[in-house]
Write a protein that holds these residues in place. Structure first.
Motif, PDB file in Angstrom:
ATOM      1  N   ILE A 114       0.875  -1.186   0.000  1.00  0.00           N
ATOM      2  CA  ILE A 114       0.000   0.000   0.000  1.00  0.00           C
ATOM      3  C   ILE A 114       0.904   1.225   0.000  1.00  0.00           C
ATOM      4  CG2 ILE A 114      -1.826   1.280   1.172  1.00  0.00           C
ATOM      5  CD1 ILE A 114      -2.817  -1.328   2.368  1.00  0.00           C
ATOM      6  N   ASP A 115       1.121   1.779  -1.173  1.00  0.00           N
ATOM      7  CA  ASP A 115       1.904   3.006  -1.269  1.00  0.00           C
ATOM      8  C   ASP A 115       0.963   4.174  -1.010  1.00  0.00           C
ATOM      9  OD1 ASP A 115       3.645   4.885  -3.818  1.00  0.00           O
ATOM     10  OD2 ASP A 115       4.094   4.642  -1.688  1.00  0.00           O
ATOM     11  N   GLY A 116       1.367   5.045  -0.092  1.00  0.00           N
ATOM     12  CA  GLY A 116       0.440   6.077   0.356  1.00  0.00           C
ATOM     13  C   GLY A 116      -0.326   5.599   1.577  1.00  0.00           C
ATOM     14  N   THR A 117       0.398   4.972   2.509  1.00  0.00           N
ATOM     15  CA  THR A 117      -0.249   4.381   3.690  1.00  0.00           C
ATOM     16  C   THR A 117      -0.968   5.417   4.539  1.00  0.00           C
ATOM     17  OG1 THR A 117       1.321   2.542   3.767  1.00  0.00           O
ATOM     18  CG2 THR A 117       0.180   3.072   5.805  1.00  0.00           C
ATOM     19  N   VAL A 118      -0.408   6.609   4.654  1.00  0.00           N
ATOM     20  CA  VAL A 118      -1.076   7.636   5.465  1.00  0.00           C
ATOM     21  C   VAL A 118      -2.396   8.049   4.798  1.00  0.00           C
ATOM     22  CG1 VAL A 118      -0.902   9.975   6.390  1.00  0.00           C
ATOM     23  CG2 VAL A 118       1.067   8.432   6.522  1.00  0.00           C
TER      24      VAL A 118
ATOM     25  N   GLY B 190       9.477  13.164   3.675  1.00  0.00           N
ATOM     26  CA  GLY B 190       9.766  11.938   4.419  1.00  0.00           C
ATOM     27  C   GLY B 190       9.072  11.922   5.765  1.00  0.00           C
ATOM     28  N   TYR B 191       9.398  10.920   6.570  1.00  0.00           N
ATOM     29  CA  TYR B 191       8.766  10.785   7.894  1.00  0.00           C
ATOM     30  C   TYR B 191       9.614  11.400   9.002  1.00  0.00           C
ATOM     31  CZ  TYR B 191       5.448   7.541   5.766  1.00  0.00           C
ATOM     32  OH  TYR B 191       4.459   6.983   4.986  1.00  0.00           O
ATOM     33  N   ASP B 192      10.874  11.738   8.692  1.00  0.00           N
ATOM     34  CA  ASP B 192      11.761  12.315   9.698  1.00  0.00           C
ATOM     35  C   ASP B 192      11.565  13.832   9.721  1.00  0.00           C
ATOM     36  OD1 ASP B 192      15.369  12.893   9.787  1.00  0.00           O
ATOM     37  OD2 ASP B 192      13.797  13.235  11.293  1.00  0.00           O
TER      38      ASP B 192
ATOM     39  N   ARG C  12       2.238  20.086  -6.020  1.00  0.00           N
ATOM     40  CA  ARG C  12       1.224  19.156  -5.539  1.00  0.00           C
ATOM     41  C   ARG C  12       1.883  18.130  -4.639  1.00  0.00           C
ATOM     42  NH1 ARG C  12      -1.255  22.641  -6.904  1.00  0.00           N
ATOM     43  NH2 ARG C  12      -3.032  22.840  -8.325  1.00  0.00           N
ATOM     44  N   ARG C  13       1.313  17.968  -3.409  1.00  0.00           N
ATOM     45  CA  ARG C  13       1.795  16.933  -2.506  1.00  0.00           C
ATOM     46  C   ARG C  13       0.661  15.924  -2.372  1.00  0.00           C
ATOM     47  NH1 ARG C  13       3.866  12.882  -0.135  1.00  0.00           N
ATOM     48  NH2 ARG C  13       4.509  12.986   2.051  1.00  0.00           N
ATOM     49  N   LEU C  14       0.721  14.825  -3.136  1.00  0.00           N
ATOM     50  CA  LEU C  14      -0.439  13.922  -3.228  1.00  0.00           C
ATOM     51  C   LEU C  14      -0.294  12.727  -2.290  1.00  0.00           C
ATOM     52  CD1 LEU C  14      -0.678  14.203  -7.102  1.00  0.00           C
ATOM     53  CD2 LEU C  14      -2.255  15.241  -5.450  1.00  0.00           C
TER      54      LEU C  14
ATOM     55  N   ALA D 121       1.717   9.693  -2.529  1.00  0.00           N
ATOM     56  CA  ALA D 121       2.110   8.332  -2.927  1.00  0.00           C
ATOM     57  C   ALA D 121       3.015   8.410  -4.153  1.00  0.00           C
ATOM     58  CB  ALA D 121       0.888   7.480  -3.210  1.00  0.00           C
ATOM     59  N   ALA D 122       4.284   8.092  -3.996  1.00  0.00           N
ATOM     60  CA  ALA D 122       5.276   8.243  -5.076  1.00  0.00           C
ATOM     61  C   ALA D 122       4.871   7.482  -6.337  1.00  0.00           C
ATOM     62  CB  ALA D 122       6.633   7.757  -4.589  1.00  0.00           C
ATOM     63  N   SER D 123       4.370   6.249  -6.167  1.00  0.00           N
ATOM     64  CA  SER D 123       4.021   5.442  -7.345  1.00  0.00           C
ATOM     65  C   SER D 123       2.936   6.125  -8.161  1.00  0.00           C
ATOM     66  CB  SER D 123       3.547   4.050  -6.906  1.00  0.00           C
ATOM     67  OG  SER D 123       2.413   4.170  -6.056  1.00  0.00           O
TER      68      SER D 123
ATOM     69  N   ALA E 140       5.787  17.243 -13.826  1.00  0.00           N
ATOM     70  CA  ALA E 140       7.041  16.670 -13.349  1.00  0.00           C
ATOM     71  C   ALA E 140       6.915  16.266 -11.879  1.00  0.00           C
ATOM     72  CB  ALA E 140       8.169  17.688 -13.512  1.00  0.00           C
ATOM     73  N   TYR E 141       7.877  15.508 -11.417  1.00  0.00           N
ATOM     74  CA  TYR E 141       7.872  15.017 -10.031  1.00  0.00           C
ATOM     75  C   TYR E 141       9.304  14.901  -9.548  1.00  0.00           C
ATOM     76  CZ  TYR E 141       7.888  11.326  -6.429  1.00  0.00           C
ATOM     77  OH  TYR E 141       8.108  10.589  -5.281  1.00  0.00           O
ATOM     78  N   TYR E 142       9.519  15.144  -8.283  1.00  0.00           N
ATOM     79  CA  TYR E 142      10.824  14.858  -7.690  1.00  0.00           C
ATOM     80  C   TYR E 142      10.611  14.510  -6.213  1.00  0.00           C
ATOM     81  CZ  TYR E 142      10.966  19.113  -4.870  1.00  0.00           C
ATOM     82  OH  TYR E 142      10.682  20.073  -3.920  1.00  0.00           O
ATOM     83  N   GLU E 143      11.471  13.740  -5.640  1.00  0.00           N
ATOM     84  CA  GLU E 143      11.418  13.429  -4.214  1.00  0.00           C
ATOM     85  C   GLU E 143      12.719  12.805  -3.748  1.00  0.00           C
ATOM     86  OE1 GLU E 143       8.520  11.504  -0.749  1.00  0.00           O
ATOM     87  OE2 GLU E 143       7.825  11.572  -2.828  1.00  0.00           O
ATOM     88  N   LYS E 144      13.091  13.150  -2.511  1.00  0.00           N
ATOM     89  CA  LYS E 144      14.249  12.534  -1.853  1.00  0.00           C
ATOM     90  C   LYS E 144      13.756  11.454  -0.895  1.00  0.00           C
ATOM     91  CE  LYS E 144      17.806  13.385   1.671  1.00  0.00           C
ATOM     92  NZ  LYS E 144      19.017  12.813   1.061  1.00  0.00           N
TER      93      LYS E 144
HETATM   94  C1  LIP Z   1       5.186   7.127   0.834  1.00  0.00           C
HETATM   95  C2  LIP Z   1       5.696   7.600  -0.499  1.00  0.00           C
HETATM   96  C3  LIP Z   1       5.548   9.125  -0.600  1.00  0.00           C
HETATM   97  C4  LIP Z   1       6.343   9.779   0.463  1.00  0.00           C
HETATM   98  C5  LIP Z   1       5.860   9.310   1.809  1.00  0.00           C
HETATM   99  C6  LIP Z   1       5.959   7.783   1.918  1.00  0.00           C
HETATM  100  P1  LIP Z   1       4.536   4.808   1.947  1.00  0.00           P
HETATM  101  O1  LIP Z   1       5.373   5.740   0.908  1.00  0.00           O
HETATM  102  O2  LIP Z   1       4.948   7.004  -1.512  1.00  0.00           O
HETATM  103  O3  LIP Z   1       5.996   9.592  -1.834  1.00  0.00           O
HETATM  104  O4  LIP Z   1       6.237  11.172   0.358  1.00  0.00           O
HETATM  105  O5  LIP Z   1       6.652   9.911   2.797  1.00  0.00           O
HETATM  106  O6  LIP Z   1       7.300   7.377   1.862  1.00  0.00           O
HETATM  107  O7  LIP Z   1       5.231   4.964   3.287  1.00  0.00           O
HETATM  108  O8  LIP Z   1       3.144   5.263   2.000  1.00  0.00           O
HETATM  109  O9  LIP Z   1       4.683   3.417   1.388  1.00  0.00           O
END
Ligand code: LIP
Length: 272
Positions: A95-99, A167-169, A191-193, A195-197, A210-214
């Motif tokens: 489940i990508d986008g667990t929150v 991130g979560y930190d 846009r902060r949606l 879920a990276a996938s 476009a998209y970017y993330e660390k």
């Molecule tokens: C999420 C990523 C999202 C990132 C969140 C988290 P998760 O993955 O899809 O891009 O911003 O911090 O890492 O934890 O829901 O599998």
């Protein structure tokens, strides 16, 4: 070593497994979901559904492709590459986008990719709630619901709608927020949606430019990254690096360099 199946055959397996997994995630969501545990920080949550769905995916792949390796977000596994006889490794984010899933925001996905010899050759991303499904094979294009996808043709960074994530930190989030603060005057909007996938799949069909993330892990990136690449996006890191935990940038070819250079100036791959 037996020869690996064709990407299309691996894709058909991935789609079958991902659809069943998304159905389980959807059912568990309707039955009510709570936090089962936390991981790297107090906000990095895992639900019972994340675990149940990943177990279901692993069991299905064991049945359909005995011997293949599986790397998953919750149970880890073959993070050192394929051990299977055909050199196939599956990479799953249950489940990508667990929150989003926890808050019942309809923007989470099952993400499943097949890698052969270290190269992702097939991938599917299926939205758990809407049922939207993105697929791709290496050289076979990116598709959603039978339509071949093409990314944005935007060339002006100032007109670019950019998706990103945090991130979560808390320290890392503070650094990422500083980057967004400095970037936002130079783009159309952010846009902060969550879920990276799905962010990568949205970029693949121009729902964002476009998209970017660390901080992405292999399971956040594998399937969505192939969909993005097959839709015409350039997907990479900083200074010619492969896309990875330091930074992932996905942008139309004409936008990659201006976005890359702006992010490099802002130390987007830096911080905690
Ligand atoms: C999420 C990523 C999202 C990132 C969140 C988290 P998760 O993955 O899809 O891009 O911003 O911090 O890492 O934890 O829901 O599998």
């Amino acid at each position: 070593m037996g020869s690996a199946p064709e990407p299309q055959e691996l894709l058909e397996i991935a789609v079958t497994v991902a659809r069943d997994a998304a159905a389980t995630a959807y059912r568990m969501r309707t039955e009510g979901v709570s936090v089962a545990a936390t991981k790297s920080t107090a906000t990095d949550v895992v639900t019972a559904a994340d675990r149940a769905v990943e177990r279901q995916v692993i069991e299905a792949l064991r049945r359909l492709r005995p011997g293949d390796a599986v790397l998953g977000e919750e149970y880890g596994g073959a993070d050192t590459g394929p051990t299977g006889p055909a050199g196939v490794r599956w990479i799953v984010d249950p489940i990508d986008g667990t929150v989003n899933y926890l808050y019942d925001i309809p923007h989470s996905a099952v993400s499943l990719a097949a890698e052969v010899g270290g190269v992702v050759v097939a991938g599917v991303v299926r939205n758990v709630t809407t049922g939207e499904e993105w697929t791709a094979t290496a050289g076979g294009g990116a598709w959603r619901d039978g339509r071949r996808l093409r990314c944005s043709t935007e060339t002006d960074l100032g007109q670019t709608l950019v998706a990103t994530g945090f991130g979560y930190d808390p320290k890392r989030r503070a650094h990422q927020a500083r980057v967004v603060t400095e970037l936002i005057p130079h783009v159309r909007d952010i846009r902060r949606l969550g879920a990276a996938s799905l962010d990568l799949c949205f970029a693949a069909e121009g729902r964002v430019d476009a998209y970017y993330e660390k901080g992405l892990a292999a399971w956040d990136l594998a399937a969505g990254g192939l969909v993005a690449t097959e839709a015409g996006l350039r997907v990479g890191g900083l200074a010619g690096a492969e896309p990875g935990p330091d930074l992932v940038i996905a942008a139309p070819p004409a936008l990659f360099a201006p976005l890359h250079d702006r992010l490099a100036d802002l130390d987007a791959s830096g911080g905690p």
